[in-house]
Design a protein around this motif. Structure first.
Motif, short mmCIF file in Angstrom:
data_model
loop_
_atom_site.label_atom_id
_atom_site.label_comp_id
_atom_site.label_asym_id
_atom_site.label_seq_id
_atom_site.Cartn_x
_atom_site.Cartn_y
_atom_site.Cartn_z
N ALA A 193 0.83 -1.20 0.00
CA ALA A 193 0.00 0.00 0.00
C ALA A 193 0.87 1.25 0.00
N PHE A 194 1.93 1.23 0.78
CA PHE A 194 2.83 2.39 0.83
C PHE A 194 3.48 2.62 -0.54
N ALA B 286 3.94 14.84 1.82
CA ALA B 286 5.32 14.40 2.07
C ALA B 286 5.49 13.95 3.52
N PHE B 287 4.92 14.69 4.45
CA PHE B 287 5.02 14.32 5.86
C PHE B 287 4.25 13.03 6.15
N LEU B 288 3.11 12.88 5.48
CA LEU B 288 2.32 11.67 5.68
C LEU B 288 3.09 10.44 5.18
N LEU B 289 3.71 10.56 4.02
CA LEU B 289 4.53 9.46 3.50
C LEU B 289 5.70 9.16 4.43
N ALA B 290 6.28 10.21 5.00
CA ALA B 290 7.39 10.02 5.93
C ALA B 290 6.95 9.23 7.16
N GLU B 291 5.77 9.55 7.67
CA GLU B 291 5.28 8.83 8.85
C GLU B 291 4.92 7.39 8.50
N MET B 292 4.34 7.18 7.32
CA MET B 292 4.02 5.82 6.89
C MET B 292 5.29 4.97 6.80
N GLN C 113 -4.26 5.52 4.97
CA GLN C 113 -3.61 6.73 4.46
C GLN C 113 -3.28 6.59 2.98
N ALA C 114 -2.97 5.37 2.54
CA ALA C 114 -2.70 5.15 1.12
C ALA C 114 -3.93 5.47 0.28
#
Length: 375
Positions: free
Chosen positions: A251-252, A276-282, A327-328
């Motif tokens: 999913a990521f 970008a921050f959301l991807l970083a946390e994922m 989130q994905a």
């Protein structure tokens, strides 16, 4: 994370198998509601159907670290496949390996390791899920046979499996384990359940009507059933945690790629700070999941108690994997809600990981009790 050369090769083999055999077929299998029998032969040829079994029974003789890597890689390609492989390699075959007689091991394990036979596990019942001691399926000793009557619920591979580890009660309190070939008269598939996700991994309701099992198919001693069942759950929880990780990793990757390609307001999605921050946390949560699973697998291989660690790994992996999949979908926007994009199915597939092999609430109970015992 650094792996040994052997584990790196195993990781690459699982990923290659997923990309070649699973990724492009997953949606078709989900719609068909079944996995092809030939797939298990291919898995067996790779050693993925006898991961923890010794080579004397045709197994791959690998460790729990390899088991975790294989399950993660397979789940990346197809969650349903990884579910059947996890059940088969843990609660399906390990009870026979650890508690079976040499005759039982020789009769059943080579076929299981080759993928020619699939093993399942029948403990849960309509009224007894997390409360395993409350099962009502009964076994009666008659001569040199046991006659089993009762019902089981939420049984993975109950229709396609060739043998089933069944837990039943003698005299209402002596829980006992049996190896039941699924072609035994009285072994009845009542219903194949329609589910939210993982449609290709069939989940069934079973019924036993005067199902006669020879005494030679009793697993362990009378009264050892719960001990046998519960002793394999640590392996199962490492497997499901690894499965959750594999689904979330896929999913990521889908979300990360989509964020690079999709443009809004004159720039790609991943150039927007929130995305970008959301991807970083994922990505950070994925690495945290992986580290906890790996620590658990290393401890298990070292012979250390991992009841608490396995519960932590399963809890943390399943809850965070679902968050990552959610989130994905959010990053995909409206397209994430469409079946044309993999993240829609991945979210449905991952949801059950916080339910089976012990709910998140049960994992918290285990962790809390362990903390209390060692306070």
């Amino acid at each position: 994370m650094q792996f040994s050369n052997e584990h790196q090769l195993i990781k690459e083999a699982a990923e290659q198998f997923a990309n070649q055999h699973l990724v492009n077929n997953s949606e078709h299998w989900a719609q068909a509601g079944a996995l092809p029998e030939s797939l298990f032969h291919d898995l067996g040829a790779q050693g993925f159907m006898g991961i923890l079994l010794p080579d004397s029974f045709g197994g791959a003789n690998l460790d729990y670290q390899a088991y975790a890597l294989i399950l993660e890689g397979l789940a990346y390609g197809d969650a349903a496949c990884s579910t059947l492989v996890s059940v088969h390699n843990s609660v399906g075959t390990l009870p026979i390996y650890h508690y079976g007689t040499h005759e039982q091991q020789s009769l059943f394990l080579p076929g299981c390791a080759s993928g020619k036979q699939i093993a399942g596990f029948a403990l849960s019942e309509p009224q007894a899920g997390s409360d395993a001691a409350a099962i009502k399926t009964k076994a009666e000793k008659v001569g040199n046979e046991y006659i089993i009557n009762g019902a089981k619920q939420f049984i993975t591979a109950g229709k396609s499996a060739h043998l089933m580890i069944v837990i039943a009660t003698l005299d209402d309190h002596h829980h006992t384990a049996f190896i039941v070939p699924t072609n035994t008269p009285g072994y009845i598939v009542d219903k194949v359940e329609k589910k939210m996700g993982q449609e290709a991994a069939e989940t069934v309701a079973l019924r036993f009507e005067n199902c006669r099992v020879p005494e030679s198919y009793r697993l362990g001693e009378e009264g050892q059933g719960l001990k046998i069942a519960l002793s394999q759950l640590e392996a199962g929880r490492i497997g499901i945690a690894s499965q959750a990780l594999g689904i979330a990793s896929r999913a990521f990757d889908c979300a990360n790629q989509y964020a690079k390609e999709r443009h809004t307001f004159g720039q790609s999605l991943n150039e927007h700070q929130h995305i970008a921050f959301l991807l970083a946390e994922m990505a950070t949560r994925l690495e945290a999941i992986r580290s906890l699973i790996w620590r658990t697998a290393v401890a298990k291989d070292a012979g250390q108690p991992v009841k608490q660690l396995a519960a932590m790994a399963k809890l943390f992996a399943s809850e965070n994997a679902e968050w990552i999949c959610r989130q994905a979908i959010q990053i995909h926007g409206g397209y994430g809600y469409l079946q044309d994009f993999p993240v829609e199915r991945l979210y449905r597939d991952v949801r059950v990981t916080s339910i089976y092999e012990g709910t998140s609430e049960v994992q918290k109970m285990i962790i809390a009790r362990s903390l209390s015992e060692h306070a």
